[in-house]
Design an enzyme around this catalytic site. Structure first.
Site, PDB file in Angstrom:
ATOM      1  CB  ILE A  60      -1.013   0.025   1.174  1.00 47.36           C
ATOM      2  CG1 ILE A  60      -0.308   0.012   2.535  1.00 47.36           C
ATOM      3  CG2 ILE A  60      -2.028  -1.105   1.049  1.00 47.36           C
ATOM      4  CD1 ILE A  60      -1.209   0.399   3.700  1.00 47.36           C
ATOM      5  CB  THR A 100       2.829   0.660   6.709  1.00 44.16           C
ATOM      6  OG1 THR A 100       3.956   0.050   6.093  1.00 44.16           O
ATOM      7  CG2 THR A 100       1.608  -0.215   6.527  1.00 44.16           C
ATOM      8  CB  THR A 130      -5.980   1.136  17.548  1.00 43.69           C
ATOM      9  OG1 THR A 130      -5.716   0.942  18.925  1.00 43.69           O
ATOM     10  CG2 THR A 130      -5.093   2.282  17.067  1.00 43.69           C
ATOM     11  CG  ASP A 131      -8.394   1.066  22.508  1.00 47.16           C
ATOM     12  OD1 ASP A 131      -7.303   0.764  21.995  1.00 47.16           O
ATOM     13  OD2 ASP A 131      -8.813   0.520  23.557  1.00 47.16           O
ATOM     14  CD  GLU A 132      -2.609   0.581  21.360  1.00 46.98           C
ATOM     15  OE1 GLU A 132      -1.488   1.105  21.311  1.00 46.98           O
ATOM     16  OE2 GLU A 132      -2.796  -0.643  21.304  1.00 46.98           O
ATOM     17  CE1 TYR A 155      -0.825   0.271  15.389  1.00 48.54           C
ATOM     18  CE2 TYR A 155      -1.467   0.467  17.700  1.00 48.54           C
ATOM     19  CZ  TYR A 155      -1.745   0.068  16.406  1.00 48.54           C
ATOM     20  OH  TYR A 155      -2.951  -0.538  16.109  1.00 48.54           O
ATOM     21  CB  SER A 158       1.590   5.849  12.634  1.00 54.06           C
ATOM     22  OG  SER A 158       1.245   4.578  13.182  1.00 54.06           O
ATOM     23  CE  LYS A 159      -4.536   1.955  12.799  1.00 56.22           C
ATOM     24  NZ  LYS A 159      -4.801   1.165  11.554  1.00 56.22           N
TER      25      LYS A 159
HETATM   26  P1  NAD Z   1      -1.217  -7.552  11.929  1.00 53.69           P
HETATM   27  O1  NAD Z   1       0.104  -6.928  12.190  1.00 53.69           O
HETATM   28  O2  NAD Z   1      -1.487  -8.918  12.448  1.00 53.69           O
HETATM   29  O3  NAD Z   1      -1.491  -7.605  10.369  1.00 53.69           O
HETATM   30  C1  NAD Z   1      -1.210  -6.521   9.512  1.00 53.69           C
HETATM   31  C2  NAD Z   1      -1.256  -7.033   8.084  1.00 53.69           C
HETATM   32  O4  NAD Z   1      -0.967  -5.922   7.223  1.00 53.69           O
HETATM   33  C3  NAD Z   1      -0.207  -8.117   7.779  1.00 53.69           C
HETATM   34  O5  NAD Z   1      -0.805  -9.177   7.068  1.00 53.69           O
HETATM   35  C4  NAD Z   1       0.823  -7.398   6.919  1.00 53.69           C
HETATM   36  O6  NAD Z   1       1.479  -8.247   5.997  1.00 53.69           O
HETATM   37  C5  NAD Z   1      -0.042  -6.355   6.232  1.00 53.69           C
HETATM   38  N1  NAD Z   1       0.751  -5.188   5.779  1.00 53.69           N
HETATM   39  C6  NAD Z   1       1.655  -4.495   6.529  1.00 53.69           C
HETATM   40  N2  NAD Z   1       2.232  -3.548   5.776  1.00 53.69           N
HETATM   41  C7  NAD Z   1       1.659  -3.622   4.540  1.00 53.69           C
HETATM   42  C8  NAD Z   1       1.840  -2.902   3.331  1.00 53.69           C
HETATM   43  N3  NAD Z   1       2.732  -1.902   3.242  1.00 53.69           N
HETATM   44  N4  NAD Z   1       1.087  -3.238   2.260  1.00 53.69           N
HETATM   45  C9  NAD Z   1       0.199  -4.257   2.337  1.00 53.69           C
HETATM   46  N5  NAD Z   1       0.010  -4.997   3.450  1.00 53.69           N
HETATM   47  C10 NAD Z   1       0.726  -4.674   4.540  1.00 53.69           C
HETATM   48  O7  NAD Z   1      -2.292  -6.501  12.483  1.00 53.69           O
HETATM   49  P2  NAD Z   1      -3.695  -6.747  13.183  1.00 53.69           P
HETATM   50  O8  NAD Z   1      -3.478  -6.919  14.630  1.00 53.69           O
HETATM   51  O9  NAD Z   1      -4.449  -7.751  12.413  1.00 53.69           O
HETATM   52  O10 NAD Z   1      -4.366  -5.313  12.977  1.00 53.69           O
HETATM   53  C11 NAD Z   1      -5.109  -5.030  11.784  1.00 53.69           C
HETATM   54  C12 NAD Z   1      -5.638  -3.608  11.871  1.00 53.69           C
HETATM   55  O11 NAD Z   1      -6.468  -3.470  13.022  1.00 53.69           O
HETATM   56  C13 NAD Z   1      -4.517  -2.565  12.014  1.00 53.69           C
HETATM   57  O12 NAD Z   1      -4.879  -1.452  11.242  1.00 53.69           O
HETATM   58  C14 NAD Z   1      -4.523  -2.233  13.496  1.00 53.69           C
HETATM   59  O13 NAD Z   1      -4.087  -0.917  13.713  1.00 53.69           O
HETATM   60  C15 NAD Z   1      -5.991  -2.402  13.835  1.00 53.69           C
HETATM   61  N6  NAD Z   1      -6.273  -2.782  15.229  1.00 53.69           N
HETATM   62  C16 NAD Z   1      -5.611  -3.826  15.817  1.00 53.69           C
HETATM   63  C17 NAD Z   1      -5.942  -4.199  17.128  1.00 53.69           C
HETATM   64  C18 NAD Z   1      -5.287  -5.370  17.802  1.00 53.69           C
HETATM   65  O14 NAD Z   1      -5.521  -5.611  18.995  1.00 53.69           O
HETATM   66  N7  NAD Z   1      -4.480  -6.182  17.121  1.00 53.69           N
HETATM   67  C19 NAD Z   1      -6.916  -3.480  17.835  1.00 53.69           C
HETATM   68  C20 NAD Z   1      -7.554  -2.416  17.195  1.00 53.69           C
HETATM   69  C21 NAD Z   1      -7.242  -2.076  15.885  1.00 53.69           C
HETATM   70  P1  TYD Z   2       0.349  -5.692  23.474  1.00 52.12           P
HETATM   71  O1  TYD Z   2      -0.227  -7.055  23.284  1.00 52.12           O
HETATM   72  O2  TYD Z   2       1.675  -5.367  22.851  1.00 52.12           O
HETATM   73  O3  TYD Z   2      -0.775  -4.652  23.015  1.00 52.12           O
HETATM   74  P2  TYD Z   2      -0.831  -3.019  23.210  1.00 52.12           P
HETATM   75  O4  TYD Z   2       0.482  -2.508  23.618  1.00 52.12           O
HETATM   76  O5  TYD Z   2      -1.201  -2.574  21.840  1.00 52.12           O
HETATM   77  O6  TYD Z   2      -1.908  -2.788  24.224  1.00 52.12           O
HETATM   78  O7  TYD Z   2       0.492  -5.434  25.031  1.00 52.12           O
HETATM   79  C1  TYD Z   2      -0.631  -5.559  25.891  1.00 52.12           C
HETATM   80  C2  TYD Z   2      -0.192  -5.147  27.269  1.00 52.12           C
HETATM   81  O8  TYD Z   2       0.757  -6.107  27.761  1.00 52.12           O
HETATM   82  C3  TYD Z   2       0.524  -3.817  27.325  1.00 52.12           C
HETATM   83  O9  TYD Z   2       0.196  -3.166  28.551  1.00 52.12           O
HETATM   84  C4  TYD Z   2       2.002  -4.188  27.336  1.00 52.12           C
HETATM   85  C5  TYD Z   2       2.015  -5.515  28.064  1.00 52.12           C
HETATM   86  N1  TYD Z   2       3.065  -6.490  27.662  1.00 52.12           N
HETATM   87  C6  TYD Z   2       3.825  -7.139  28.644  1.00 52.12           C
HETATM   88  O10 TYD Z   2       3.638  -6.913  29.855  1.00 52.12           O
HETATM   89  N2  TYD Z   2       4.760  -8.044  28.233  1.00 52.12           N
HETATM   90  C7  TYD Z   2       4.993  -8.327  26.921  1.00 52.12           C
HETATM   91  O11 TYD Z   2       5.902  -9.147  26.614  1.00 52.12           O
HETATM   92  C8  TYD Z   2       4.192  -7.665  25.929  1.00 52.12           C
HETATM   93  C9  TYD Z   2       4.417  -7.939  24.466  1.00 52.12           C
HETATM   94  C10 TYD Z   2       3.233  -6.757  26.346  1.00 52.12           C
END
Ligand code: NAD
Ligand code: TYD
Length: 349
Positions: A60, A100, A130-132, A155, A158-159
């Protein structure tokens, strides 16, 4: 309808792709993913031969590639999930997140605007966030859709920037957009750099379970399939121009969550209760570690009738069982480059 889902080989994206491919056989689903370390086509093995599913490997951040794709496939809608998603990686290497999450999102907005040429009937740009972006809460209160943005990590910054660009394209160019901001997800196919899958992997292998600081930080956890269901509901019934918060009403201090996880793992692995808790190791805190996230999803719940389908105890057991039954998946993703990431991330803590 032709729907482009970006990041569909990742954790949440793969659940969204599966839901849409199975539930809507009349839609053509295109999964565009560059397959970074977090993208894995094994996540979609069960649907890869379906007639309404196509995988497109692409980046992207490559504007010219996106313009060609939109010209060739004439997408009607996009659900944008592709991102760099791990806070710790954003601390050690922020530029990939700018590329990205910010540039990639703007490229997609521009690709839609150019391809749709101002004729937005039946078109939609759905941005998954994300809520972050709302920052860090004290002991009281919840993030609502009108909470002021206050991102603290590269992170979340950027979001937040990407959310602002999406809303700017709505207000300035009339591009039909929807946004959702979700709390922490957990479930199958989660890459073992995030807390829950990393802890499952460590407990299973008898390695230390790293808990940052005192483990008092609070997160609001949602089962990933419930997030995918929320995206389906918002995509079809949400109001254009609106934002919806998505959360599990499920706050946990990290240490309490890890202790529960240790007990579930003991039960599932037939270990004596208390065995895995001995692996818990407090390590150096994350820089700028947000204290608490908690989300008010009443707009989505009351307005569109969505609610989580599983309790945390059910979801956590389903998750643990999935990891124990999919050892090969875990082995594949933790070989090679993962080893280097793990030693760099944890050796100095
Ligand atoms: P992830 O890291 O598991 O997956 C991201 C995907 O994007 C991967 O498959 C990667 O290959 C692809 N990608 C990365 N860079 C790219 C590029 N330049 N072009 C095309 N594809 C690319 O992430 P996730 O946890 O599944 O999160 C997905 C979305 O949801 C993100 O936008 C994240 O900010 C949002 N989100 C995640 C969480 C969470 O708890 N994981 C919570 C709220 C929102
Ligand atoms: P994470 O799964 O990285 O999600 P986010 O930072 O996006 O909330 O982390 C969840 C919580 O766990 C966060 O408070 C950081 C903490 N954490 C640890 O305590 N140990 C770890 O090894 C990791 C990866 C996260």
């Amino acid at each position: 309808m032709k729907i482009l889902i970006t990041g569909g080989a990742g954790f949440i994206g793969s659940h969204v792709v599966r839901l849409f491919v199975n539930k809507y056989p009349n839609y053509q689903i295109y999964n565009l993913d560059i397959l970074t370390y977090a993208g894995n086509l094994q996540n979609l093995k069960d649907i890869e031969d379906k007639g309404n599913y196509t995988f497109l490997r692409g980046d992207i951040t490559d504007k010219a590639y996106l313009e060609h794709m939109f010209a060739d496939y004439k997408f009607d809608a996009i659900i944008h999930l592709a991102a760099e998603s791990h806070v710790d990686r954003s601390i050690s290497g922020p530029m990939a997140f700018v590329q990205t999450n910010v540039i990639g999102t703007v490229n997609l907005l521009e690709a839609c605007r150019c391809a749709w040429g101002g004729d937005y009937y039946g078109k939609l740009f759905y941005h998954v966030s994300t809520d972050e972006v709302y920052g860090s809460l004290g002991e009281e209160g919840l993030f609502t859709e009108s909470t002021a943005y206050d991102p603290r990590s590269p992170y979340s910054a950027s979001k937040a920037a990407s959310d602002h660009f999406v809303r700017a394209w709505f207000h300035t160019y009339g591009l039909p957009v929807k946004l959702s901001n979700c709390s922490n997800n957990y479930g199958p196919n989660h890459f073992p750099e995030k807390l829950i899958p990393l802890a499952i992997h460590s407990i299973k292998s008898g390695k230390p379970v790293p808990v940052y600081g005192k483990g008092e930080n609070v997160r609001d956890w949602l089962y990933v399939e419930d997030h995918a269901r929320a995206i389906d509901v918002i995509f079809h019934r949400g109001r254009v121009g609106d934002t919806y918060n998505v959360g599990g009403v499920n706050e946990w201090r990290n240490i309490d969550l890890i202790e529960l996880l240790c007990d579930v793992m003991d039960e599932r692995l037939g270990r004596e209760n208390g065995t895995s808790r001995k692996l818990i190791t407090f390590v150096k805190d994350r820089a700028g570690h947000d204290a608490r996230y908690a989300i008010d999803s009443s707009k989505l719940m009351q307005g569109l009738g969505w609610e989580p389908s599983v309790t945390f105890e059910q979801g956590l057991r389903k998750t643990v069982d999935w990891y124990l039954q999919n050892e090969q998946w875990l082995e594949n993703v933790t070989s090679g480059a993962y080893q280097q990431y793990y030693s760099e991330q944890y050796s100095t803590r």
